[in-house]
Design an enzyme around this catalytic site. Structure first.
Site, mmCIF file in Angstrom:
data_model
loop_
_atom_site.group_PDB
_atom_site.id
_atom_site.type_symbol
_atom_site.label_atom_id
_atom_site.label_comp_id
_atom_site.label_asym_id
_atom_site.label_seq_id
_atom_site.Cartn_x
_atom_site.Cartn_y
_atom_site.Cartn_z
ATOM 1 N N ARG A 8 -10.955 -0.074 1.318
ATOM 2 C CA ARG A 8 -9.718 -0.132 0.529
ATOM 3 C C ARG A 8 -8.989 -1.468 0.712
ATOM 4 N NH1 ARG A 8 -4.222 2.896 1.346
ATOM 5 N NH2 ARG A 8 -3.453 3.049 -0.797
ATOM 6 N N HIS A 15 -7.466 -3.755 -2.290
ATOM 7 C CA HIS A 15 -6.054 -4.144 -2.372
ATOM 8 C C HIS A 15 -5.864 -5.651 -2.210
ATOM 9 C CE1 HIS A 15 -3.778 -0.090 -1.993
ATOM 10 N NE2 HIS A 15 -4.921 0.072 -2.627
ATOM 11 N N ASN A 27 0.880 -0.373 -0.218
ATOM 12 C CA ASN A 27 0.316 -0.829 1.063
ATOM 13 C C ASN A 27 1.076 -0.317 2.288
ATOM 14 O OD1 ASN A 27 -1.552 -2.332 -0.390
ATOM 15 N ND2 ASN A 27 -0.372 -4.244 -0.265
ATOM 16 N N HIS A 33 -13.460 6.962 -3.364
ATOM 17 C CA HIS A 33 -12.727 8.106 -2.808
ATOM 18 C C HIS A 33 -13.664 9.217 -2.317
ATOM 19 C CE1 HIS A 33 -8.607 7.004 -4.827
ATOM 20 N NE2 HIS A 33 -9.026 6.096 -3.963
#
Ligand code: HEM
Ligand SMILES: *[C@@H]1O[C@H](CO)[C@@H](O)[C@H](O)[C@H]1NC(C)=O
Ligand SMILES: *[C@@H]1O[C@H](CO)[C@@H](O)[C@H](O)[C@H]1NC(C)=O
Ligand SMILES: *[C@@H]1O[C@H](CO)[C@@H](O)[C@H](O)[C@H]1NC(C)=O
Ligand SMILES: *[C@@H]1O[C@H](CO)[C@@H](O)[C@H](O)[C@H]1NC(C)=O
Ligand SMILES: *[C@@H]1O[C@H](CO)[C@@H](O)[C@H](O)[C@H]1NC(C)=O
Length: 320
Positions: free
Chosen positions: A63, A67, A95, A194
């Site tokens: 992740r 990001h 975040n 996910h």
């Protein structure tokens, strides 16, 4: 020969464009082959060790790369700490108290700085760590292209605007990914991330108490861990079946309305992406291949190359 001479002219022309910054330098898989031949094995060993200690760390490192790349491109902007005179991205809503793995990147950077000082960028470490994390959790591998450099800037506002929220409907998800150059199939493939990791109660509360496109047994069981008020940070697995294995179970869960986030279930809710979810639930190899390709594409988002940016000594601070 005419052909040779025109190809020489073309190369020279491209060289001029490159010099003018019109064509950006390409990332390459062997970027550190001579300057830091043990870079990749060092990262792999460190990621394996971190994932062995805590399997969720594999999800967190994957992740982190997402990001990073969706905000200013893959330039390690997410790693910069806030100071009295610098505002980074760490406190952006998607975040804050959510993104993890910064310490693992620090550990790897320290090792690489002693092995090959000033050579390996933080942005490349994050990209390789994401791939090695997926592999450590039995997922597919792909060739990570290298040569990214690190930013001297960060953007809190872009982190807030460009990272997709779990409250988005399918149309909002399609737009957020299309804004970064991804089509619907790539949105679905990347969302398969996910299949590992966890989410906080605050991110899925409205879904488990208020939505109708959810399996009721699944919703009731989640309500036991995520109260209707309080317990915002209580964690649940994004994939209820195999949380620590990178497989295609995420898609199979969606078929039975067991997506944890509102945004997850949007991919299989009677809309245009249903068929892609079904395909991935039936064909794990197709998912693996498409996920790898989409990760390479995500890793190519606006990298700093050549003489742009810098190689940070400490991933948390711009070099002085
Ligand atoms: C499609 C739009 C997406 C949305 C709305 C979304 C949203 C979220 C949210 C809300 C969480 C839980 C955060 C928390 O509770 O603190 C999460 C976790 C996670 N996301 Fe996404 N995400 C999306 C796409 C992606 C993509 C493209 C990747 C990677 C390629 C990814 C990888 C992950 C991983 C691995 C976790 C678990 C992290 C951990 O356990 O530390 N997500 N995501
Ligand atoms: C910003 O703050 C850091 C310490 O937090 C300091 O080292 C640096 O010199 C400051 N830069 C400017 C431009 O004030
Ligand atoms: C980020 O989290 C900290 C610690 O929970 C909190 O104090 C702060 O208000 C949060 N910042 C933002 C911008 O939400
Ligand atoms: C569910 O929806 C109702 C009515 O819109 C709202 O009052 C309530 O706060 C929602 N609950 C959650 C947990 O989102
Ligand atoms: C919901 O999930 C439970 C447990 O996996 C399963 O037994 C049940 O058949 C599902 N219900 C529906 C309506 O799909
Ligand atoms: C979730 O949060 C509530 C309220 O903070 C707490 O009482 C409960 O023990 C937590 N549940 C789990 C399963 O962690």
């Amino acid at each position: 020969m005419a052909a040779t001479s025109s190809s020489v002219k073309l190369s020279f022309f491209l060289f001029l464009l490159y010099g003018a910054g019109i064509v950006s330098a390409q990332l390459t898989s062997d970027f550190y082959a001579t300057t830091c031949p043990n870079a990749l094995s060092t990262i792999k060993t460190a990621v394996e060790s971190a994932v062995n200690q805590e399997s969720r760390m594999g999800a967190s490192l994957l992740r982190l790369h997402f990001h990073d790349c969706f905000v200013q491109g893959c330039d390690a902007s997410i790693l910069l700490d806030d100071t009295s005179n610098f505002t980074g991205e760490k406190t952006a809503f998607p975040n804050n108290n959510s993104v993890r793995g910064y310490e693992v990147i620090d550990t790897i950077k320290t090792q690489l700085e002693s092995l090959c000082p000033g050579v390996v960028s933080c942005a490349d470490i994050v990209a390789v760590a994401a791939r090695d994390s997926v592999v450590a959790l039995d997922g597919p591998s792909w060739t990570v292209l290298l040569g990214r450099r690190d930013s001297t800037t960060a953007s809190l506002s872009e982190a807030n605007s460009d990272l997709p929220a779990p409250t988005l409907d399918l149309s909002g998800l399609l737009t957020a990914f299309s804004n970064k150059g991804f089509n619907a199939q790539e949105l679905v493939a990347l969302s398969g991330a996910h299949t590992i990791g966890q989410a906080r109660c605050v991110q899925f509360r409205a879904r488990i108490y208020n939505e109708s496109n959810i399996n009721s047994t699944f919703a009731t069981s989640l309500q036991g861990e995520c109260p209707s008020t309080g317990g915002d940070d209580n964690l649940s697995n994004l994939d209820i079946t195999t949380a620590n294995t990178f497989d295609n179970a995420y898609f199979t869960n969606l078929l039975s309305q067991k997506g944890l986030l509102h945004s997850d279930q949007q991919l299989f809710n009677g809309g245009s992406t249903d068929s892609q979810v079904t395909t991935y639930s039936n064909n794990p190899d197709t998912f693996s291949t498409d996920f790898g390709s989409a990760m390479v594409k995500m890793g190519n988002l606006s990298p700093l190359t050549g003489t742009s940016g810098q190689i940070r000594t400490n991933c948390r601070v711009v070099n002085s």
